[in-house]
Scaffold this active site. Structure first.
Site, PDB file in Angstrom:
ATOM      1  N   SER A 228       0.811  -1.227   0.000  1.00 12.17           N
ATOM      2  CA  SER A 228       0.000   0.000   0.000  1.00 12.17           C
ATOM      3  C   SER A 228       0.839   1.270   0.000  1.00 12.17           C
ATOM      4  CB  SER A 228      -0.979   0.077   1.176  1.00 12.17           C
ATOM      5  OG  SER A 228      -1.879  -0.999   1.157  1.00 12.17           O
ATOM      6  N   SER A 266      -2.180  -4.404  -3.328  1.00 12.96           N
ATOM      7  CA  SER A 266      -1.655  -3.103  -2.922  1.00 12.96           C
ATOM      8  C   SER A 266      -2.794  -2.094  -2.812  1.00 12.96           C
ATOM      9  CB  SER A 266      -0.626  -2.615  -3.952  1.00 12.96           C
ATOM     10  OG  SER A 266      -0.049  -1.397  -3.548  1.00 12.96           O
ATOM     11  N   ASP A 268      -3.682   1.572  -2.921  1.00 20.36           N
ATOM     12  CA  ASP A 268      -3.047   2.791  -3.445  1.00 20.36           C
ATOM     13  C   ASP A 268      -4.075   3.915  -3.423  1.00 20.36           C
ATOM     14  OD1 ASP A 268      -0.563   1.283  -4.452  1.00 20.36           O
ATOM     15  OD2 ASP A 268      -2.199   0.262  -5.477  1.00 20.36           O
TER      16      ASP A 268
END
Length: 343
Positions: A228, A266, A268
């Site tokens: 992240s 992830s 984001d």
């Protein structure tokens, strides 16, 4: 002594940085941090105070871009719907989100006792990244007192690297952390700024592409892209919430320039605000004036968001220092790689 990206000759983009090359180049923005280390812990809190005054009664125009939503942040749904920010932005580890929300709510109630009784509840905004690879995240060590301490010590000077919410973060297989940067934009003859602050905890080992084209490989076994990144953008250019959201989208370009592709695991997320427009919680009139930049000039802000995000991530990597992680885990430093490579 730690060195920022520019000290290694890494200068992404063409726009001029602000005087500090920090998010606090935007007047009124301050940052405070608390770092927790020892006994398997490498974690903390980073608090962005976006403007002076009571943010609940006098809100900021804001927006958010969820590039990939593998995350547990709080407050983003209402921020996206209403286009306003009414608390500071607190960043921490994944299991610290609820604690940070409670601290922001208590602080807001202290400032405005009517919250939740004579008026609406408050939308606390907290972002997170998972520092579990280098910290005992199950210890749930972040307390409300840590959050309030970070808020109270907020200043113009922003520490970078393995500090605050970035203490236990990893990035492209290297040690990650907190980074910040800014860019200048001229609007109607006045110099304005757009600044970024990131908690960089993303990217697949071996995928990091530096601005000069070199691929920085930490020689770790590649894993799926996960981890992240939280990006907070601030500007003093007058924008409406739609425009702030559009600027936030371009933070993703800064992330991608470094080699990330926003993998499945992830989270984001980019959120942003402008200090140039305030929205009254209890307006006296049915309509209120709002300044906004003409869309024919917004490309300058798009470029500034891209460059400052990229630069902030590089600063997080270059300023990071080694930590003793949980169960002996560690990460190499990009600064060491650059020194060996002659950067």
């Amino acid at each position: 002594m730690s060195r920022r990206a520019s000290d290694f000759g890494l200068r992404p983009g063409i726009l001029r940085p602000g005087p500090r090359n920090m998010i606090t180049d935007v007047p009124g923005v301050k940052v405070g941090q608390v770092t927790l280390q020892g006994n398997g812990l490498n974690t903390g809190v980073t608090a962005i105070v976006p403007a002076p005054g009571n943010l609940f009664t006098d809100k900021l125009v804001a927006g958010v871009s969820v590039i990939n939503g593998f995350g547990k942040s709080a407050g983003l749904m209402q921020l996206a719907e209403l286009g306003t920010l009414e608390t500071p932005v607190v960043l921490t580890n994944t299991f610290g989100v609820g604690t940070c929300v409670n601290a922001l709510i208590r602080r807001a109630i202290c400032e405005t006792p009517e919250i939740g009784r004579a008026t609406s509840t408050v939308n606390a905004v907290v972002g997170e990244c998972n520092d579990g690879a280098l910290s005992d995240i199950q210890a749930m060590a972040v307390t409300e007192a840590h959050v309030l301490d970070a808020l109270d010590q907020a200043s113009d000077c922003v520490a970078e690297g393995s500090v605050g919410a970035g203490t236990g973060m990893s990035c492209f297989g290297f040690k990650g952390g907190v980074g910040t940067a800014s860019r200048q934009i001229e609007v109607e003859g006045q110099v304005c700024h757009l600044g970024a602050l990131v908690v960089a905890n993303f990217g697949r080992a071996g995928d990091l592409v530096l601005p000069d084209g070199r691929v920085a490989d930490p020689k770790r076994l590649p894993e799926a892209e996960k981890g992240s990144i939280m990006v907070v953008l601030a500007t003093d250019v007058p924008l409406d919430s739609r425009q702030v959201t559009r600027v936030c989208h371009r933070g993703g370009a800064g992330i991608a320039r470094l080699g990330a592709f926003w993998g499945n695991g992830s989270g984001d997320i980019v959120l942003g605000f402008t200090t140039a427009n305030r929205i009254a919680h209890s307006p006296e009139a049915d309509c209120a004036p709002l300044q906004r930049l003409g869309d024919h000039r917004i490309d300058d802000l798009f470029r500034a968001a891209t460059e400052s995000t990229q630069d902030a991530i590089l600063n997080a990597l270059c300023m990071a220092t080694s930590v003793d992680g949980r169960d002996g885990a560690t990460r190499p430093l990009l600064s060491d790689w650059l020194a060996r490579a002659g950067g």
